[in-house]
Design a protein around this motif. Structure first.
Motif, short mmCIF file in Angstrom:
data_model
loop_
_atom_site.label_atom_id
_atom_site.label_comp_id
_atom_site.label_asym_id
_atom_site.label_seq_id
_atom_site.Cartn_x
_atom_site.Cartn_y
_atom_site.Cartn_z
N ASN A 197 1.12 -1.36 -0.21
CA ASN A 197 -0.06 -0.32 0.07
C ASN A 197 0.69 1.13 0.18
O ASN A 197 0.46 1.75 -0.84
N VAL A 198 1.71 0.90 0.59
CA VAL A 198 3.20 2.16 0.98
C VAL A 198 3.37 2.92 -0.86
O VAL A 198 3.78 3.72 -1.42
N ALA A 199 3.57 1.97 -1.58
CA ALA A 199 4.21 2.06 -2.51
C ALA A 199 3.46 1.69 -3.40
O ALA A 199 3.76 2.87 -4.82
N VAL A 247 -0.05 3.42 10.15
CA VAL A 247 0.31 4.74 9.84
C VAL A 247 1.66 5.57 10.12
O VAL A 247 1.96 5.91 9.90
N GLN A 248 2.33 4.70 11.61
CA GLN A 248 3.16 5.71 11.56
C GLN A 248 4.17 5.05 10.05
O GLN A 248 5.06 6.32 9.88
N TYR A 249 4.48 4.10 9.97
CA TYR A 249 5.63 3.90 8.85
C TYR A 249 5.01 4.14 8.12
O TYR A 249 5.97 4.81 7.03
N ALA A 250 3.95 4.44 7.48
CA ALA A 250 3.40 5.31 6.62
C ALA A 250 4.01 6.40 5.99
O ALA A 250 4.33 7.22 5.27
N SER A 286 -4.58 10.12 15.27
CA SER A 286 -4.45 11.44 14.78
C SER A 286 -3.17 11.93 15.39
O SER A 286 -2.64 12.34 14.46
N SER A 287 -2.24 11.04 16.40
CA SER A 287 -0.98 11.59 16.24
C SER A 287 -0.11 11.41 15.25
O SER A 287 0.87 12.41 15.63
N ASP A 288 0.53 10.76 15.05
CA ASP A 288 0.72 10.23 12.60
C ASP A 288 0.16 10.07 12.60
O ASP A 288 0.97 10.58 10.75
#
Length: 395
Positions: A197-199, A247-250, A286-288
């Motif tokens: 998904n990030v790709a 979410v943080q990774y993305a 939301s924090s990320d």
């Protein structure tokens, strides 16, 4: 959607933190909630050796687009973006204060909506030609000064689930699980799903999109009732931490490319504790992200919410209540508080039944926008599944 069940599902507050350091707190909170609910709503996640891609611990987010406009946008399907309706939507942008389109780049079925030539994406994905010339589309958006946002549906992905059942959830007989609508989901614990998904998001950036909006960033609804009967890869992380980890990774992968990351989330999530079952914690997510988009459609709130007998019939009061809860939830995170850009309703919810809904048009849309403005929220997105937006709205 079963509103009562969805509300119960959301009435669980996950103590922040990961791993064994807060296991006792989680167990206590789960026990108290299950007792109150009269049934087991929250169950433990067994451990395994699987791992997900690492996200930098305590990563500090920065807005990669501080000069971006205050977004006032609409949802646009790939069919609309690649077809004749695009001209109507561009005229809407030209004639009003609307300035953005959220366009399906990976849709609700899991299809990549344009003919990508990327071997990396085609290894797992299936491309369609809904948007036959994505470069021409991007040129048109730029010519009309439209702020382009790429919508990527993440874990609801029937296409990938069928192609790789090991990335999904299976019954004891090995068959693929699907919900009542025939939709299958892929597993947030699977690293390949994150990376895939990030790709797609990275290719969208290369095409010229200014923001990546991730939707269906969660496990299936009611998953806590199904988990014990399904075979799927797990880790020692909670479902909440698995989703928040993605979410943080993305964000950490995409922020250096100069694009914002946003996430769509249930509107209820701002008003109740975290949803362990589906893995959504409003504050953690939301924090990320740079932008959070709670889906606060009045039609999606049941009787009694915000003091309303029929929330759909009270668009101003419903949105005002939702925003009050959203600020209350997010104010404590200080500098980590993202831009709040809700999804609001531009459709008529006739399925609620006679006497429980009203026809939505310009007045109802404007009432929602006024409620946002009164709550100090200037950005918003309009949802209409067919992309037929009300005429005469003062945005």
């Amino acid at each position: 959607m079963d509103i009562i069940f969805s509300t119960l599902m959301l009435l669980y507050h996950l103590v922040t933190g990961t791993g064994e350091e807060n296991a006792a707190s989680k167990q206590l909170a789960a026990s108290l909630f299950n007792a109150a609910a009269g049934q087991t709503i929250i169950s433990a996640v067994p451990a395994s050796t699987a791992t997900t891609p690492e996200a930098t611990e305590d990563g500090i987010k920065t807005d990669p687009q501080p000069d971006a406009p205050a977004v006032k946008g609409v949802f646009v399907t790939a069919h609309s973006a690649g077809g004749a309706r695009l001209n109507t939507l561009l005229k809407l942008m030209d004639d009003t204060e609307l300035n953005s389109m959220v366009i399906d780049i990976k849709d609700d079925n899991g299809y990549i909506t344009y003919p990508t030539q990327s071997p990396e994406l085609l290894k797992l994905g299936t491309a369609k030609k809904y948007i036959s010339d994505v470069h021409a589309l991007m040129s048109k958006l730029e010519a009309h000064k439209v702020y382009p946002i790429a919508r990527i549906v993440v874990f609801k992905d029937t296409v990938l689930a069928k192609k790789h059942p090991e990335f999904s959830y299976r019954h004891e007989d090995g068959s693929l699980w699907a919900n009542g609508n025939g939709d299958s989901f892929v597993n947030p614990y699977i690293p390949e799903v994150w990376e895939y998904n990030v790709a797609i998001a990275k290719e969208a950036v290369s095409l010229g999109f200014k923001e990546i909006q991730f939707d269906y960033v969660r496990f299936p609804e009611g998953f806590e009732k199904k988990a014990d009967s399904l075979a799927f890869t797990k880790t020692d992380q909670s479902r909440v931490d698995a989703v928040a980890g993605f979410v943080q990774y993305a964000r950490e992968q995409l922020e250096p490319l100069g694009v914002r990351v946003s996430v769509d989330i249930f509107g209820y999530a701002a008003s109740v504790p975290a949803a362990e079952g589906i893995g959504q914690d409003f504050v953690k997510i939301s924090s990320d992200v740079h932008v959070i988009s709670p889906m606060i459609y009045p039609s999606h709130y049941s009787t009694g919410w915000f003091g309303q007998q029929d929330p759909d019939k009270s668009p101003y009061a419903t949105i005002a209540g939702a925003m009050k809860d959203t600020h209350r939830k997010l104010d404590p995170i200080g500098d980590k508080k993202p831009i709040i850009r809700p999804w609001i309703q531009d459709f008529t919810a006739s399925w609620l039944g006679k006497g429980h809904y009203i026809k939505y048009g310009a007045a109802e849309v404007e009432a929602q926008i006024k409620a946002l403005h009164d709550a100090g929220v200037e950005e918003y997105l309009l949802w209409n599944a067919g992309n037929n937006y009300s005429e005469g709205v003062k945005y």
